[in-house]
Design an enzyme around this catalytic site. Sequence first.
Site, PDB file in Angstrom:
ATOM      1  N   LYS A 115       0.860  -1.193   0.000  1.00 31.09           N
ATOM      2  CA  LYS A 115       0.000   0.000   0.000  1.00 31.09           C
ATOM      3  C   LYS A 115       0.889   1.234   0.000  1.00 31.09           C
ATOM      4  O   LYS A 115       1.923   1.253   0.669  1.00 31.09           O
ATOM      5  CB  LYS A 115      -0.928   0.015   1.218  1.00 31.09           C
ATOM      6  CG  LYS A 115      -1.782   1.292   1.309  1.00 31.09           C
ATOM      7  CD  LYS A 115      -2.920   1.178   2.305  1.00 31.09           C
ATOM      8  CE  LYS A 115      -2.515   1.426   3.737  1.00 31.09           C
ATOM      9  NZ  LYS A 115      -1.955   2.776   3.977  1.00 31.09           N
ATOM     10  N   GLU A 184      -9.536   7.561   3.511  1.00 34.70           N
ATOM     11  CA  GLU A 184      -9.427   7.912   4.935  1.00 34.70           C
ATOM     12  C   GLU A 184      -9.864   9.354   5.175  1.00 34.70           C
ATOM     13  O   GLU A 184      -9.462  10.281   4.448  1.00 34.70           O
ATOM     14  CB  GLU A 184      -7.971   7.723   5.422  1.00 34.70           C
ATOM     15  CG  GLU A 184      -7.821   8.138   6.890  1.00 34.70           C
ATOM     16  CD  GLU A 184      -6.538   7.658   7.555  1.00 34.70           C
ATOM     17  OE1 GLU A 184      -5.728   6.953   6.917  1.00 34.70           O
ATOM     18  OE2 GLU A 184      -6.356   8.000   8.736  1.00 34.70           O
TER      19      GLU A 184
HETATM   20  O1  KIV Z   1      -0.966   2.472   8.606  1.00 37.56           O
HETATM   21  C1  KIV Z   1      -2.156   2.184   8.722  1.00 37.56           C
HETATM   22  O2  KIV Z   1      -2.578   1.558   9.697  1.00 37.56           O
HETATM   23  C2  KIV Z   1      -3.082   2.632   7.691  1.00 37.56           C
HETATM   24  C3  KIV Z   1      -4.537   2.483   7.981  1.00 37.56           C
HETATM   25  C4  KIV Z   1      -4.958   3.474   8.984  1.00 37.56           C
HETATM   26  C5  KIV Z   1      -5.354   2.546   6.744  1.00 37.56           C
HETATM   27  O3  KIV Z   1      -2.675   3.124   6.689  1.00 37.56           O
END
Ligand code: KIV
Length: 267
Positions: A115, A184
């Site tokens: 991600k 978010e």
């Molecule tokens: O780092 C994380 O936990 C995240 C979530 C809040 C989506 O990116």
Amino acid sequence: MQKKITILDFQRMKAEGEKIAVLTCYDFPTAGIMDGCGIDMILVGDSVGVVVAGHDNTLPVTMEEMIYHTKAVLRARPKAFVVADLPFLSYQTDLTSARMNAGLLIKDGGAAAVKLEGGANVAETIRAITDMDIPVMAHIGLTPQSLHRMGGFKVQGKGEEQAEKLIADAIAIERAGAFSVVLEGIPMSLAGRITAELSIATIGIGAGPLCDGQVLVLHDILGLCSKYSPKFVKRYADLAPIITEAVSSYIADVKGGTFPEERHSFK
Ligand code: KIV
């Protein structure tokens, strides 16, 4: 027996209207427990820097730390789909390091996807990583790695102009090949518009109920994070007082000489 969840399941779940349940996780025992509960996706988030390491934000988190925690989660051999966060400075400077760091989270960490944060500005990076056959989850709206640009952890996409920009970001991400996107800290109506617009799954956090799935930080839902509890968090347990009681009882037992007893000793 629950089957291994793959990237294909998220497309199906979106198409069938089945909500996707996601939680963050950073260690072996918790990964085993949450996998046994049937969680769909585990996110080894860079939030580890805040809720585990005690930093004020996610910016100090390193690639080495992300690989360490991803490996620990993978040792539980979860059926859930595991996504690992690319930390700050691991993908922003150039495409070669973005590709290398994404590859390391897969090759060394064992994650199934990575991600990264950003919209149209990271479309080229998403394309470069997906071209290596590494699935990418994007993250738009309140992006914690952009803390200083946003002037704090503030809800994003509030006016129509900002909303239009986020919709354009979401479309750019999908076109670049991302398989999913975290939304978010944005208004629920905007999250609904983005979810309707995209064919990839949207995973909300502080974005209301109209997303295809939801993610929360594990320590927030367990009541382990006393620093700050955002409005969008629902607390499902209050573990801090339970831990306090257990540790206090242990200390009292040791000081009072009531632990260990004979039955805890070897003959
Ligand atoms: O780092 C994380 O936990 C995240 C979530 C809040 C989506 O990116």
